[in-house]
Design an enzyme around this catalytic site. Structure first.
Site, mmCIF file in Angstrom:
data_model
loop_
_atom_site.group_PDB
_atom_site.id
_atom_site.type_symbol
_atom_site.label_atom_id
_atom_site.label_comp_id
_atom_site.label_asym_id
_atom_site.label_seq_id
_atom_site.Cartn_x
_atom_site.Cartn_y
_atom_site.Cartn_z
ATOM 1 N N ARG A 1 0.849 -1.200 0.000
ATOM 2 C CA ARG A 1 0.000 0.000 0.000
ATOM 3 C C ARG A 1 0.880 1.243 0.000
ATOM 4 N NH1 ARG A 1 -1.099 1.954 5.460
ATOM 5 N NH2 ARG A 1 0.149 0.795 6.960
ATOM 6 N N ARG B 1 3.361 -8.160 5.505
ATOM 7 C CA ARG B 1 3.060 -9.040 6.634
ATOM 8 C C ARG B 1 1.728 -9.748 6.447
ATOM 9 N NH1 ARG B 1 4.247 -5.508 11.976
ATOM 10 N NH2 ARG B 1 3.049 -3.984 10.787
ATOM 11 N N VAL C 1 10.113 -7.858 9.038
ATOM 12 C CA VAL C 1 11.517 -7.433 9.014
ATOM 13 C C VAL C 1 12.143 -7.404 10.402
ATOM 14 C CG1 VAL C 1 11.244 -6.123 6.871
ATOM 15 C CG2 VAL C 1 10.974 -4.958 9.086
ATOM 16 N N GLY D 1 7.773 0.344 7.385
ATOM 17 C CA GLY D 1 7.947 1.168 8.571
ATOM 18 C C GLY D 1 6.652 1.284 9.354
ATOM 19 N N TYR E 1 10.129 7.651 15.980
ATOM 20 C CA TYR E 1 10.062 7.598 14.513
ATOM 21 C C TYR E 1 11.156 8.463 13.887
ATOM 22 C CZ TYR E 1 7.924 7.876 9.839
ATOM 23 O OH TYR E 1 7.686 7.811 8.487
ATOM 24 N N LYS F 1 14.273 7.218 11.472
ATOM 25 C CA LYS F 1 14.425 7.700 10.099
ATOM 26 C C LYS F 1 15.732 8.478 9.904
ATOM 27 C CE LYS F 1 10.636 6.063 8.284
ATOM 28 N NZ LYS F 1 10.705 5.023 7.230
#
Length: 243
Positions: A21, A43, A58, A86, A149, A153
């Site tokens: 997506r 997943r 992952v 992520g 987050y 990143k």
């Protein structure tokens, strides 16, 4: 040497994580449109038509190994890795639990390390490869409520630049694409007021389409990006300018 972006290339083995997506799906579809052999990890399934649908978490090293074995059996060694999978677990730092911190770091940063490490094995043998991490404008700009987050990143930048130095002599590049606000399921949940407020911060005055992020990725992976490594390519409408 004049390298044209329209130069046809042999289909390559491309792996996109989190490709069911949003940005990941747009990236997978862009490589499919170029005629590449694309595998997508998810997943829960839902890869775009024409892509090999591989189940992988992952955060599980054994699952990453199994996913690469499946992709290599179907498409050959991975020549282009796009580490996109992520998650977020937003909250203010005083409320952030150890689990909220560690789950985001393990998926976004450590997961990308696992993928890059495994992909590098085949790339070193081929003496070529492209590693592209999908970061975020938040990684360098910061964002209240996203300490975990943003840290994950930002870490991708240091990882990519270290890989660029480590692997460059084997014609393997490592780069980061840093999107700003993108029209996806994740931004659809915002209220009209929130969306309007965000747009006032963006010099171009709009959100990105996922396809615009994908275009930067395919360029980095293509002939035009052959001499680009250790770079952070912002696709953020100017939001993170100067970072």
């Amino acid at each position: 040497m004049n390298v044209s972006e329209t130069t046809p290339h042999e289909p390559r083995s491309v792996l996109v994580t989190g490709g069911n997506r949003g940005i990941g799906r747009a990236i997978a579809e862009a490589f499919l449109a170029q005629g590449d052999k694309v595998a997508v990890t998810t997943r829960s399934g839902g890869a775009p038509e024409g892509a090999l649908d591989v189940r992988c978490d992952v955060t599980d090293a054994a699952a990453v190994e199994a996913a690469f074995a499946e992709v290599e059996a179907a498409h050959g060694p991975v020549e282009v890795l796009v580490a996109n999978a992520g998650i977020t677990a937003d909250t203010l730092v005083l409320r952030m639990s150890e689990e909220q911190w560690s789950s985001v770091i393990d998926t976004n940063l450590t997961g990308s390390f696992r993928l890059a490490k495994r992909a590098t094995k085949g790339m070193l043998r081929m003496r070529r490869g492209r590693i592209i991490f999908i970061s975020s404008v938040v990684g360098l700009l910061g964002s209240a409520g996203q300490v975990n987050y943003a840290a994950s990143k930002a870490g991708l930048v240091g990882m990519a630049r270290s890989l660029a130095r480590e692997l460059g002599s084997r014609s393997i590049t490592a780069n980061v694409v840093s999107p700003g606000f993108v029209e996806t399921d994740m931004t659809d949940v915002l209220t009209d007021e929130q969306r309007a407020a965000i747009k006032t911060q963006v010099p171009l005055g709009r959100y990105a389409a996922p396809e615009e992020v994908a275009a930067a990725v395919t360029w980095l992976a293509g002939p035009g990006g052959a001499y680009v490594t250790g770079a952070v390519i912002p696709v953020d409408g100017g939001l993170g300018m100067g970072h």
